[in-house]
Structure formats: structure tokens, C-alpha cells
Design an enzyme around this catalytic site. Structure first.
Site, PDB file in Angstrom:
ATOM      1  N   SER A 198     -16.291  64.597  29.047  1.00 21.85           N
ATOM      2  CA  SER A 198     -14.909  65.080  28.989  1.00 21.85           C
ATOM      3  C   SER A 198     -14.791  66.351  28.148  1.00 21.85           C
ATOM      4  O   SER A 198     -14.120  67.306  28.548  1.00 21.85           O
ATOM      5  CB  SER A 198     -13.985  63.983  28.438  1.00 21.85           C
ATOM      6  OG  SER A 198     -14.396  63.579  27.140  1.00 21.85           O
ATOM      7  N   TRP A 199     -15.451  66.388  26.983  1.00 18.39           N
ATOM      8  CA  TRP A 199     -15.320  67.553  26.119  1.00 18.39           C
ATOM      9  C   TRP A 199     -16.121  68.734  26.651  1.00 18.39           C
ATOM     10  O   TRP A 199     -15.654  69.872  26.632  1.00 18.39           O
ATOM     11  CB  TRP A 199     -15.732  67.208  24.700  1.00 18.39           C
ATOM     12  CG  TRP A 199     -15.524  68.297  23.685  1.00 18.39           C
ATOM     13  CD1 TRP A 199     -16.375  68.637  22.682  1.00 18.39           C
ATOM     14  CD2 TRP A 199     -14.386  69.162  23.532  1.00 18.39           C
ATOM     15  NE1 TRP A 199     -15.855  69.657  21.919  1.00 18.39           N
ATOM     16  CE2 TRP A 199     -14.624  70.003  22.427  1.00 18.39           C
ATOM     17  CE3 TRP A 199     -13.182  69.310  24.237  1.00 18.39           C
ATOM     18  CZ2 TRP A 199     -13.722  70.980  21.999  1.00 18.39           C
ATOM     19  CZ3 TRP A 199     -12.271  70.291  23.816  1.00 18.39           C
ATOM     20  CH2 TRP A 199     -12.552  71.104  22.713  1.00 18.39           C
ATOM     21  N   ARG A 214     -26.540  64.256  36.142  1.00 23.93           N
ATOM     22  CA  ARG A 214     -26.502  63.602  37.454  1.00 23.93           C
ATOM     23  C   ARG A 214     -26.157  64.613  38.548  1.00 23.93           C
ATOM     24  O   ARG A 214     -25.115  65.273  38.479  1.00 23.93           O
ATOM     25  CB  ARG A 214     -25.487  62.468  37.443  1.00 23.93           C
ATOM     26  CG  ARG A 214     -25.897  61.307  36.539  1.00 23.93           C
ATOM     27  CD  ARG A 214     -24.911  60.157  36.598  1.00 23.93           C
ATOM     28  NE  ARG A 214     -23.673  60.470  35.890  1.00 23.93           N
ATOM     29  CZ  ARG A 214     -22.471  60.452  36.443  1.00 23.93           C
ATOM     30  NH1 ARG A 214     -22.331  60.171  37.735  1.00 23.93           N
ATOM     31  NH2 ARG A 214     -21.404  60.725  35.725  1.00 23.93           N
ATOM     32  N   GLY A 233     -12.118  71.126  15.396  1.00 20.98           N
ATOM     33  CA  GLY A 233     -10.669  71.236  15.267  1.00 20.98           C
ATOM     34  C   GLY A 233      -9.972  70.078  15.949  1.00 20.98           C
ATOM     35  O   GLY A 233     -10.612  69.154  16.451  1.00 20.98           O
ATOM     36  N   LYS A 289     -13.755  62.823   9.835  1.00 20.24           N
ATOM     37  CA  LYS A 289     -12.462  62.358  10.357  1.00 20.24           C
ATOM     38  C   LYS A 289     -12.667  61.251  11.382  1.00 20.24           C
ATOM     39  O   LYS A 289     -11.787  60.391  11.563  1.00 20.24           O
ATOM     40  CB  LYS A 289     -11.660  63.525  10.930  1.00 20.24           C
ATOM     41  CG  LYS A 289     -12.326  64.284  12.081  1.00 20.24           C
ATOM     42  CD  LYS A 289     -12.130  63.648  13.449  1.00 20.24           C
ATOM     43  CE  LYS A 289     -12.952  64.337  14.495  1.00 20.24           C
ATOM     44  NZ  LYS A 289     -12.766  63.740  15.850  1.00 20.24           N
ATOM     45  N   SER A 331      -8.117  59.278  21.458  1.00 17.40           N
ATOM     46  CA  SER A 331      -9.300  59.360  20.611  1.00 17.40           C
ATOM     47  C   SER A 331     -10.219  58.167  20.843  1.00 17.40           C
ATOM     48  O   SER A 331      -9.804  57.011  20.736  1.00 17.40           O
ATOM     49  CB  SER A 331      -8.891  59.398  19.137  1.00 17.40           C
ATOM     50  OG  SER A 331      -9.976  59.076  18.295  1.00 17.40           O
ATOM     51  N   ARG A 332     -11.485  58.439  21.141  1.00 19.20           N
ATOM     52  CA  ARG A 332     -12.450  57.362  21.357  1.00 19.20           C
ATOM     53  C   ARG A 332     -12.702  56.579  20.073  1.00 19.20           C
ATOM     54  O   ARG A 332     -12.912  55.362  20.112  1.00 19.20           O
ATOM     55  CB  ARG A 332     -13.763  57.928  21.906  1.00 19.20           C
ATOM     56  CG  ARG A 332     -13.631  58.525  23.290  1.00 19.20           C
ATOM     57  CD  ARG A 332     -14.986  58.791  23.916  1.00 19.20           C
ATOM     58  NE  ARG A 332     -15.734  59.829  23.232  1.00 19.20           N
ATOM     59  CZ  ARG A 332     -15.667  61.117  23.520  1.00 19.20           C
ATOM     60  NH1 ARG A 332     -14.846  61.527  24.472  1.00 19.20           N
ATOM     61  NH2 ARG A 332     -16.411  61.999  22.877  1.00 19.20           N
ATOM     62  N   ASN A 333     -12.709  57.273  18.933  1.00 21.63           N
ATOM     63  CA  ASN A 333     -12.943  56.587  17.667  1.00 21.63           C
ATOM     64  C   ASN A 333     -11.764  55.693  17.297  1.00 21.63           C
ATOM     65  O   ASN A 333     -11.948  54.580  16.807  1.00 21.63           O
ATOM     66  CB  ASN A 333     -13.205  57.617  16.567  1.00 21.63           C
ATOM     67  CG  ASN A 333     -14.494  58.368  16.794  1.00 21.63           C
ATOM     68  OD1 ASN A 333     -15.579  57.837  16.583  1.00 21.63           O
ATOM     69  ND2 ASN A 333     -14.384  59.604  17.258  1.00 21.63           N
ATOM     70  N   GLU A 364     -18.437  58.754  18.355  1.00 20.32           N
ATOM     71  CA  GLU A 364     -19.403  59.262  17.389  1.00 20.32           C
ATOM     72  C   GLU A 364     -19.258  58.617  16.014  1.00 20.32           C
ATOM     73  O   GLU A 364     -20.231  58.497  15.268  1.00 20.32           O
ATOM     74  CB  GLU A 364     -19.276  60.785  17.264  1.00 20.32           C
ATOM     75  CG  GLU A 364     -19.607  61.552  18.539  1.00 20.32           C
ATOM     76  CD  GLU A 364     -21.102  61.625  18.823  1.00 20.32           C
ATOM     77  OE1 GLU A 364     -21.873  60.932  18.127  1.00 20.32           O
ATOM     78  OE2 GLU A 364     -21.487  62.368  19.735  1.00 20.32           O
TER      79      GLU A 364
END
Length: 369
Positions: A6-7, A28, A131, A186, A249-251, A276
Site C-alpha cells: 500500500s505505501w 508477484r 511523516g 510512534k 493504521s496497521r499498528n 512494523e
């Protein structure tokens, strides 16, 4: 662009929308084909139309051939294993830019340090970007900003020029340590926020953790040589607010699942992309101990991950001390003579972060447009 998550895909869109010739490398072949021909990435950016000029390939050499700037967006724990394959395609002046926010397990190295070890390039050819950058919001072209950092001001400016368009603005600084650690730390605070959210605690608890978390982040980064003002800017406070407050946010999501009672193993299975912060907890605590930095929030996140602390017990420990103490809102680095240096107030942090986001002015001394 090395990486089509995604990023990586979103940042490739930023670069292409800025008028750059961009090629994405996807592991892939079917994903590379979808990006290249369909201008979509349905696995990671559903509903987003990618620029018509954006190209993609599953052949690394084809993606890197002739590139002046190589942006890397891979899970942090896989970075080192991918570097050897990049070496044959690097030009003598190629700049390599890390988009990753993690530290390597076992070594505790930041991503720029891993790149410096793994690639035969000068430090002046390495940059990092950090950021308040939630991928889906940016892919939808919602305006935001980031910081490009390199020990070479010229490199930072060159990368920032590429990574600027009508909805994305890049500032620059030379504090690579602070910029990278801001992005890493963060994530750990965001996991804590997710945990208390999953438990059902309210805004008071979360605000307390965010505020105390900024102090922990600053203490840690300054202990490793960062400028405290960097943690007051987009790469620190700005990223912290976005990551802690957004369900994108995944975190934050990983923490929320932990707070709802899922085990660490179950959380990892449910995440379609790496969070992460989960991988960074142990190495960050080791680094903190090496410099004598207290990180109670991160330590209790570690205990929740290990199953030795119930999620419902995390907030009271985070927001109170055994005995009443004065509130310290300044990140401090203590020198041999006992004098505190590198101080930055939480109010000053907020002011500088919001100043940076104002169109055309008011950036902090460290982050310059």
C-alpha cells in the site's frame, strides 16, 4: 519503487503525479501486470486509480535500470535479504531512499544503516522519508506533508523535489537519526493506543498515553543523537497523532486486536500487511536499556505481546507512577555534569507540527521546505 504494497504503490503515485518517470517493482508477476496494465492495485489499494504514466514490472533490473532515485518500501525485516539483488543495477550516483519505519531485529539498526551496510554507496546517497502518511488517505489525494532527511542537504532537496505535488509536500532536514526513530517509535505508541481502544478505555486514557509517549520517544531519540525538535515535527508528533488516531493504521489495528483478547500469533495471522511496531518492540527496548532510557509504555506493550500482562491492566500502569512526581513534558538528554540538554515542550511540539502544515510557511528550524 522497490515494493508494491500500500505505501510503496501510494508513494509511486505521489512521484508519478509530480511528473516523474516511475517504475514499480512487484515480487508477484500478476500484481505487476495489474498495476502496469490496469492501473490498479486491488490487493492493497482497492478503488484507487493509479496514474496512466505509472509502470510496473516483476523484473528488478528492468525497474532499476537508469534510475536516479530508488525508493524502497519493503517489510523492514526483509530489507537486508533484498539488497544484494539490487547491487548490479545501481548507478554510481544512484540515491536510495528508505520509506520504511522499523529497526532490524538482532542488530537494532535503522533502515538507513542497513542500506549503508548492504549497498556500496556513500552515506550522501541515502535518504529517508517519514511523516503523517497513512497510505489510503494519500492515495485518495488528501493533502499532507512529510520530511525527507539525508546527511547531504543536496540529496534531501533533490528527493523532496521529486516527492512534491499538488497534494503532497516534502520538507527537508539533515537529522536522519531523529527522522527515522520518530517513525519507528510512534508505531510502538500506536500499538499501546490500539490496546486500550480494544479494551474499551476512552479518550482521556488515549490522550495521556499519546502525551507521555511523546516524552518517551524524545528521550530515546535524543539519547541516540537526534535533535529533539525533529520529534516535535512531522516525523515525530505529526506521525504520532495520525497513527494513533486512525483506524487505517496497521499498528493501531494490531493493538486493538490485542486489546480485544487476540493472542500475538492470532494478530499476526489476521494482518494482511506487516505492522512494523510489533517487530520493533524488542530491539527498541534493548537499545533503550543500552542508553539507560526508561520506556514504561513500550515495556508494557512488550508484556502484553508476551502474554504476561493483561491488556486491561496496561493503562493504569502507563499513566501513573508509584509515587507522585512532577510532570515532565520535556525530552531531556542528561550529560556527565548532570545538566539536561535538548529540551522541547509538548506545547512547542504541537505548535511546530501545526506550523509545518500551514501552506507556505512557519516550518520549524529543523524541517525546511
Amino acid at each position: 519503487m522497490i515494493g508494491a504494497g500500500s505505501w510503496g504503490t501510494t508513494f509511486a503515485k505521489i512521484l508519478a503525479d509530480g511528473g516523474n518517470d516511475v517504475v514499480v517493482w512487484a515480487r508477484r508477476p500478476e500484481l505487476a501486470r495489474e498495476i502496469d496494465e490496469g492501473k490498479r492495485n486491488s490487493d492493497y489499494l482497492q478503488g484507487i486509480n493509479l496514474p496512466r504514466s505509472l509502470r510496473a514490472t516483476s523484473h528488478l533490473g528492468e525497474a532499476m535500470r537508469g534510475a536516479e532515485q530508488v525508493f524502497v518500501s519493503l517489510p523492514s525485516q526483509t530489507l537486508r535479504s533484498n539488497l544484494d539483488a539490487m547491487i548490479p543495477y545501481l548507478g554510481p550516483a544512484t540515491v536510495v531512499i528508505s520509506l520504511m519505519k522499523g529497526v532490524e531485529k538482532g542488530t537494532g539498526l535503522r533502515m538507513s544503516e542497513v542500506i549503508a551496510q548492504g549497498l556500496p554507496i556513500d552515506p550522501e546517497q541515502i535518504a529517508v522519508v517519514s511523516g503523517p502518511n497513512l497510505a489510503l488517505e494519500i492515495a485518495r489525494e488528501q493533502p499532507t506533508a512529510a520530511v525527507v532527511s539525508s546527511v547531504s542537504p543536496a540529496t534531501a532537496v533533490a528527493v523532496a523535489t521529486s516527492a512534491t505535488n499538488r497534494y503532497f509536500r516534502s520538507f527537508v532536514n539533515t537529522d536522519v537519526i531523529g527522522t527515522e526513530f520518530g517513525g519507528v517509535l510512534k508505531n510502538l505508541i500506536a500499538v499501546a493506543i490500539g490496546i486500550v481502544d480494544g479494551v474499551g478505555y476512552g479518550e482521556n486514557t488515549k490522550a495521556s498515553i499519546i502525551t507521555r509517549g511523546l516524552v518517551e520517544m524524545t528521550d530515546f531519540a535524543v539519547a541516540y543523537g537526534a535533535d529533539p525538535q525533529t520529534l516535535s515535527g512531522l516525523a515525530g508528533l505529526g506521525d504520532l497523532i495520525a497513527t494513533c488516531e486512525s483506524p487505517l493504521s496497521r499498528n493501531n489495528t494490531a493493538g486493538r486486536l490485542l486489546g480485544q483478547g487476540y493472542s500475538f500469533t492470532d494478530v499476526v495471522k489476521q494482518m494482511d500487511q506487516a505492522a512494523e511496531g510489533l517487530a520493533s518492540v524488542t530491539p527498541i527496548l534493548s537499545l533503550a536499556e543500552a542508553r539507560g532510557v526508561e520506556m514504561p509504555i513500550v515495556r508494557q506493550v512488550s508484556q502484553v505481546l508476551a502474554g504476561t500482562l493483561a491488556p486491561k491492566d496496561i493503562a493504569p500502569h502507563l499513566t501513573t507512577d508509584d509515587e507522585p512526581q512532577g510532570e515532565r513534558t520535556r525530552g531531556e538528554r542528561t550529560t556527565d555534569d548532570g545538566q539536561g540538554q535538548g529540551r522541547t515542550s509538548v506545547w512547542g511540539s504541537l505548535k511546530r507540527a501545526f506550523d509545518q502544515l500551514r501552506d507556505g510557511g512557519g516550518s520549524s528550524r529543523r524541517d525546511r521546505p
